[in-house]
Design a protein around this motif. Structure first.
Motif, PDB file in Angstrom:
ATOM      1  N   ARG A 176       0.631  -1.048  -0.135  1.00 26.15           N
ATOM      2  CA  ARG A 176      -0.032  -0.236   0.109  1.00 26.15           C
ATOM      3  C   ARG A 176       1.138   1.586   0.267  1.00 26.15           C
ATOM      4  NH1 ARG A 176      -4.752  -0.977   4.795  1.00 26.15           N
ATOM      5  NH2 ARG A 176      -4.963  -3.325   3.889  1.00 26.15           N
ATOM      6  N   GLY A 177       2.564   0.839   1.195  1.00 26.79           N
ATOM      7  CA  GLY A 177       2.583   2.429   1.049  1.00 26.79           C
ATOM      8  C   GLY A 177       3.455   3.134  -0.306  1.00 26.79           C
ATOM      9  N   VAL A 178       4.185   2.246  -0.948  1.00 25.15           N
ATOM     10  CA  VAL A 178       4.360   2.104  -2.374  1.00 25.15           C
ATOM     11  C   VAL A 178       3.897   2.552  -3.545  1.00 25.15           C
ATOM     12  CG1 VAL A 178       6.385   0.441  -3.673  1.00 25.15           C
ATOM     13  CG2 VAL A 178       6.686   0.711  -1.260  1.00 25.15           C
ATOM     14  N   GLY A 179       2.054   1.762  -3.151  1.00 25.04           N
ATOM     15  CA  GLY A 179       1.494   1.565  -3.861  1.00 25.04           C
ATOM     16  C   GLY A 179       1.663   3.876  -4.322  1.00 25.04           C
ATOM     17  N   LEU A 180       1.234   4.123  -3.322  1.00 26.90           N
ATOM     18  CA  LEU A 180       1.062   5.324  -3.153  1.00 26.90           C
ATOM     19  C   LEU A 180       1.747   6.670  -3.550  1.00 26.90           C
ATOM     20  CD1 LEU A 180      -0.746   5.517   0.665  1.00 26.90           C
ATOM     21  CD2 LEU A 180      -1.791   6.189  -0.985  1.00 26.90           C
ATOM     22  N   GLY A 181       3.641   5.891  -2.728  1.00 26.72           N
ATOM     23  CA  GLY A 181       4.182   6.608  -3.560  1.00 26.72           C
ATOM     24  C   GLY A 181       4.675   6.821  -4.332  1.00 26.72           C
TER      25      GLY A 181
END
Length: 229
Positions: A176-181
């Motif tokens: 989720r975090g990398v997707g947002l980034g």
């Protein structure tokens, strides 16, 4: 074997009981070694969590926070309660989740200062989920240069599995975090906000966002269509 540990009355092994209860809860939740049962999973995690006591299972406390954000078992006040104590006791996932809950006012009153504090602390400890949500915080605060820089850093993550192992965070949170980034860096490149405009690079990172976390990419793409991003 886990049930044997839970029923053990030897005072020398009492510290093991919350961990066994947590794993019994996971077994019930996943349907491993027993029939899948949400109620039984919740029962064991509540025992293991010890009402937020540091001597309880921190993993169970964090898991309860996630459990109460699911559609079928949703209770945002309970989710906030458990993420709060898990974060206090050292859970990176819960500290990042707490930052998001403060920011969006989920299960508690909105508080941007506490949101920023929790997201920053979790980011500094290696939570990519928190870093990705810190990008959102910067972007929505119109701090585009900071958003672009932070998003670029998160988007450089190649092996999600290695990142999860290194930070001790759940793979789903890393995704989720990398997707947002990736998505927000692509958006910055596409619009020229906080970074030089580059549509070819923007497409590259849009594609990576879809590959890394399709659910996040679909959700954010819908926001784009609704002029919310």
């Amino acid at each position: 074997m886990l049930k044997d540990v839970v029923s053990n009355t030897d005072p020398n092994f009492q510290y093991l009981i919350p961990h066994a209860q947590y794993n019994l809860g996971m077994a019930a939740f996943m349907g491993y070694g027993m029939k899948q049962n949400d109620e039984l999973a919740e029962h064991y995690w509540l025992l293991a969590g010890k009402e937020g006591d540091p001597d309880g299972s921190i993993a169970a406390q964090s898991q309860l926070g996630m459990f109460y954000t699911r559609r079928d078992t949703k209770d945002t006040k309970k989710a906030f309660y458990w993420h709060y104590f898990a974060a206090q006791n050292g859970s990176l996932e819960s500290k990042g989740a707490l930052g998001v809950m403060y920011y969006r006012g989920v299960g508690t009153s909105p508080d941007k200062e506490l949101a920023f504090k929790n997201l920053c602390e979790a980011s500094e400890q290696g939570s990519l989920f928190a870093q990705g949500n810190l990008v959102v915080y910067y972007y929505e605060s119109r701090l585009f240069t900071r958003a672009a820089h932070c998003a670029w850093s998160v988007a450089q993550t190649e092996s999600l599995e290695e990142a999860a192992e290194k930070s001790g965070c759940l793979l789903e949170f890393v995704r989720r975090g990398v997707g947002l980034g990736c998505f927000y860096y692509a958006r910055c490149l596409h619009t020229g906000k906080g970074v030089q405009k580059n549509e070819a690079e923007a497409q590259k990172y849009f594609s990576k966002a879809v590959l890394v976390c399709p659910e996040t990419a679909v959700e954010l793409n819908q926001k784009l269509k609704n002029d919310e991003l």
